[in-house]
Design an enzyme around this catalytic site. Structure first.
Site, PDB file in Angstrom:
ATOM      1  N   HIS A   1       0.847  -1.194   0.000  1.00 35.08           N
ATOM      2  CA  HIS A   1       0.000   0.000   0.000  1.00 35.08           C
ATOM      3  C   HIS A   1       0.880   1.240   0.000  1.00 35.08           C
ATOM      4  CE1 HIS A   1       0.591   1.182   4.267  1.00 35.08           C
ATOM      5  NE2 HIS A   1       0.596  -0.120   4.540  1.00 35.08           N
TER       6      HIS A   1
ATOM      7  N   ASP B   1      -0.517   4.418   0.922  1.00 35.57           N
ATOM      8  CA  ASP B   1      -1.016   5.441   1.837  1.00 35.57           C
ATOM      9  C   ASP B   1      -0.198   5.409   3.114  1.00 35.57           C
ATOM     10  OD1 ASP B   1      -2.431   2.870   2.168  1.00 35.57           O
ATOM     11  OD2 ASP B   1      -3.432   3.857   3.856  1.00 35.57           O
TER      12      ASP B   1
ATOM     13  N   ASP C   1       6.732   1.934   6.582  1.00 35.06           N
ATOM     14  CA  ASP C   1       5.351   1.463   6.406  1.00 35.06           C
ATOM     15  C   ASP C   1       4.664   2.225   5.276  1.00 35.06           C
ATOM     16  OD1 ASP C   1       2.916   0.225   6.819  1.00 35.06           O
ATOM     17  OD2 ASP C   1       2.356   1.496   8.493  1.00 35.06           O
TER      18      ASP C   1
ATOM     19  N   GLU D   1      -5.094   1.505   3.131  1.00 32.09           N
ATOM     20  CA  GLU D   1      -4.877   0.351   4.007  1.00 32.09           C
ATOM     21  C   GLU D   1      -4.922   0.790   5.459  1.00 32.09           C
ATOM     22  OE1 GLU D   1      -2.514  -2.402   6.540  1.00 32.09           O
ATOM     23  OE2 GLU D   1      -2.145  -0.285   6.101  1.00 32.09           O
ATOM     24  N   GLU D   2      -4.408   1.984   5.735  1.00 31.36           N
ATOM     25  CA  GLU D   2      -4.275   2.444   7.110  1.00 31.36           C
ATOM     26  C   GLU D   2      -5.613   2.711   7.795  1.00 31.36           C
ATOM     27  OE1 GLU D   2      -1.665   2.260   8.685  1.00 31.36           O
ATOM     28  OE2 GLU D   2       0.073   2.537   7.384  1.00 31.36           O
TER      29      GLU D   2
ATOM     30  N   GLU E   1       4.705  -5.803   4.170  1.00 35.67           N
ATOM     31  CA  GLU E   1       4.701  -5.035   5.414  1.00 35.67           C
ATOM     32  C   GLU E   1       6.009  -5.288   6.165  1.00 35.67           C
ATOM     33  OE1 GLU E   1       2.652  -2.848   6.564  1.00 35.67           O
ATOM     34  OE2 GLU E   1       0.652  -3.197   5.710  1.00 35.67           O
TER      35      GLU E   1
END
Length: 401
Positions: A70, A72, A102, A134-135, A162
């Protein structure tokens, strides 16, 4: 700078917090992958201001490898940064900036890999699945996943990058988020016993959740490898009332459950609802208005895979010698991929979540070097014919090929 570091600097420069568009960043990634020979497709949200990206290098055949990440990031508001959060800073072997760990570091490594590979030499496809939001609950990957499943795109392995410090991640917990509203009866505080304080109802409910947590710890499913090897019930926010001399008739709390893959989320949600009913029951006869309304406002599944799975073992051969297996307590998109596609999924990426979401977030340059080598070896193992793919493919430094 290496190609991966150059990409990371470019990615960090885009402040892709969930409140803002990610389209300029997606445009740059799309253009780079297309120039590398990939077939690309975007999946927009309902506003048209965000998009996920699916790209394929190599032939359109079953199997191969999918790299998932991801782009974001969490906000920086209220954090005390000593370096610019949206401009990569290189200091003493570390790369600072929001998202370095991240998880733009993994995405940068994947993009540098894509630009170094001749896709016409791939025997099986190399897929890139880039998501948004995703967050805030693994939101942006879901429409793209629906299309991937509908088209029977079934890689041999999916790597969700991740941060695991490049250890082999075999699982993560799932999550259910709840919004809870308590309703009481208002009155002047001088006559508080004649009213029903909504904060008291909420407090009774929280007490019930603590008893539920004790029961889960004593009798619930357990999965070794986690810092807390059982499901957790957590209240993160409680608000209610307007003045000290007024009995509040409304209170609201936000809570969550973090679940093992073996837990039944519906059964756990029912236990939460029973705790709510138990909190209200003593007041119902006297106050017909008494109520607790519980709404699930977000969820994603947990994930677990056996480390002895042959495909997992094949990927493990790409990791540095001495690499360990792990399970991460934070959420990832791995559970959604495994649920939608029923293919092996592992979690493995550079950096540690100890640095994620914090001011002065950073990733070690050495972690990116390891990631570059592991991904290149994984492409050889899962996508390549016997011909070399590119000059940068590492020698046999991660085990027998």
């Amino acid at each position: 700078m290496t190609a991966t570091q150059d990409w990371l600097a470019r990615l960090v420069a885009y402040p892709t917090v969930s409140s803002d568009t990610n389209l300029p960043l997606i445009e740059e990634i799309d253009s780079a992958l297309a120039n590398a020979g990939a077939v690309c497709e975007r999946f927009y949200d309902t506003t048209g201001q965000k998009a996920a990206l699916l790209a394929r290098l190599g032939p359109d055949v079953p199997g191969g490898l999918m790299l998932s990440g991801h782009v974001d990031v969490v906000p920086v508001i209220g954090q005390d940064w000593t370096v610019p959060p949206f401009a990569m800073t290189r200091q003493n072997g570390r790369l600072y900036g929001r998202g370095t760990t991240d998880m733009k570091g993994f995405v940068a490594s994947a993009l540098a890999l894509a630009e170094s590979i001749d896709g016409t030499r791939l025997a099986s496809p190399l897929w890139f699945a880039i998501s948004y939001d995703e967050e805030i609950g693994c939101v942006g990957v879901r429409p793209m996943l629906e299309e991937i499943a509908a088209r029977d795109i079934l890689p041999d392995l999916i790597v969700v990058g991740e941060p695991t410090s490049m250890q082999l991640g075999l699982g993560h917990k799932g999550k259910m988020a709840f919004q809870v509203k308590a309703t009481g009866v208002p009155r002047h505080s001088a006559e508080a016993p004649l009213a029903l304080n909504a904060l008291h109802i909420a407090s009774d409910f929280i007490s019930g959740l603590r008893r539920l947590q004790d029961d889960i710890e004593a009798r619930g499913p357990r999965e070794p490898g986690y810092s807390v090897p059982y499901a957790t019930v957590h209240v993160g926010k409680l608000v209610g009332g307007t003045a000290v001399n007024l009995v509040p008739d409304h209170a609201e709390l936000l809570m969550e459950c973090r679940m093992m893959a073996a837990d039944d989320p519906l059964a756990l949600a029912e236990q939460v609802r029973k705790a709510g009913a138990a909190a209200v029951a003593p007041y119902k006869e006297r106050f017909k208005e008494a109520a607790i309304d519980i709404e699930i406002n977000g969820n994603y599944p947990g994930h677990s895979i056996d480390g002895d799975h042959p495909v997992v073992q094949a990927f493990a051969q790409c990791l540095p010698k001495g690499s360990k297996e792990c399970r991460v307590s934070f959420g990832t998109e791995a559970g959604l991929f495994a649920q939608a596609l029923d293919v092996p999924v592992v979690i493995c990426g550079p950096g540690s979540m100890e640095q994620g979401h914090r001011p002065d977030e950073f990733i070690e340059e050495s972690q990116l070097h390891i990631c570059d080598s592991v991904l290149a070896s994984a492409v050889v193992r899962f996508c390549a014919s016997r011909r070399p793919l590119a000059s940068h493919v590492p020698k046999q430094m991660h085990g027998k090929m």
